[in-house]
Design a protein around this motif. Structure first.
Motif, short mmCIF file in Angstrom:
data_model
loop_
_atom_site.label_atom_id
_atom_site.label_comp_id
_atom_site.label_asym_id
_atom_site.label_seq_id
_atom_site.Cartn_x
_atom_site.Cartn_y
_atom_site.Cartn_z
N THR A 1 6.13 3.04 1.68
CA THR A 1 7.26 3.98 1.59
C THR A 1 7.46 4.77 2.87
OG1 THR A 1 5.79 5.68 0.65
CG2 THR A 1 6.92 4.20 -0.90
N SER B 1 0.85 -1.19 0.00
CA SER B 1 0.00 0.00 0.00
C SER B 1 0.89 1.25 0.00
CB SER B 1 -0.90 -0.02 1.24
OG SER B 1 -0.12 0.21 2.41
N PRO B 2 0.30 2.44 -0.06
CA PRO B 2 1.11 3.66 0.02
C PRO B 2 1.94 3.77 1.29
CG PRO B 2 -1.07 4.18 -0.82
CD PRO B 2 -1.10 2.73 -0.43
#
Length: 264
Positions: A88, A84-85
């Motif tokens: 990062t 998922s985002p």
């Protein structure tokens, strides 16, 4: 050389303990990650469980909802969060996965401890005019302390053992030693990393047991109760009654005869 002997040789090599990839550095990362996840889990689960246990409403639903998380593998949650985002955002996927894994035992044990507190003591405290917060802090939490600490110990050991998965998401910790061993086809290093994680989990369990005994708010009363019970059992036991021999000149009755018998 067998895997155990190879692991011992790897652990006794000083070069494997130094540097950014050494054991000491990985151990520090592991402790920091585990401690952070445990603190966040306690901040989320314990206030909810203690308050619901104090009210006696909604606790069963909260426990059942939190236990659903046990059915989802932590590794699967970690993979989904990594893709998922949040992938990062550094160690946050690992932190979230471990917090979701640690909340159920904390919530369940704290709520059950509150609900299984001695209701006579709680009602007596309420009859003395204690307010809700006073009743919670001075009566219910001390009575729920054993189950509360059991949940904390269980969650801590699980987090320490499962934090090795952080290496799969690019994080630090002792899991990096294990994954590096797999990458280098070094079975001794893999076994050594697993042993380090197991020993760390046992040490955490032992330290929390000592903390449990040291900070138990009811320790004095429980010790006094055990002492009183032992004293009562000793007083009732025939083996502890002293034997008093008859003094010279005392006349006893022979059960087979109606004539008295003189002992001298």
């Amino acid at each position: 050389m067998g895997p155990v002997a190879g692991a011992w040789q790897w652990l006794t090599t000083g070069a494997n303990w130094a540097g950014e990839k050494g054991v000491w550095h990985r151990l520090g990362e592991h402790l920091w990650l585990s401690g952070l996840c445990l603190v966040l889990s306690c901040l989320i689960a314990l206030p909810v469980a203690l308050w619901l246990g104090h009210l006696g409403k909604g606790g069963a639903l909260a426990v059942n909802v939190s236990n659903i998380g046990r059915a989802v593998p932590t590794y699967a949650v970690l993979v989904l969060l990594t893709l998922s985002p949040l992938g990062t955002a550094g160690d946050w996927p690992t932190v979230i996965a471990l917090v979701l894994f640690a909340v159920p035992p904390l919530l369940t044990n704290a709520y059950l401890g509150m609900r299984e507190a001695d209701r006579d003591a709680v009602e007596a405290a309420r009859g003395m005019g204690m307010s809700g917060p006073q009743l919670l802090l001075r009566v219910e939490i001390p009575l729920a302390y054993p189950l509360l600490m059991t949940g904390i110990r269980s969650a801590a050991v699980q987090v320490v053992a499962t934090a090795t998965l952080a290496a799969l998401a690019g994080g630090g910790g002792l899991g990096r030693i294990i994954t590096a061993g797999f990458g280098n086809y070094n079975t001794a290093q893999v076994v050594a990393g697993a042993l380090l994680v197991a020993v760390l989990a046992l040490l955490v369990e032992g330290l929390l047991v000592l903390a449990d005994r040291a900070f138990d708010p009811m320790r004095g009363r429980r010790r006094a109760g055990r002492t009183a019970r032992r004293a009562g059992n000793a007083a009732l036991s025939p083996a502890h009654k002293p034997f008093a021999p008859a003094s010279p000149g005392v006349i006893r009755s022979d059960p087979t005869s109606s004539e008295p018998i003189r002992t001298d």
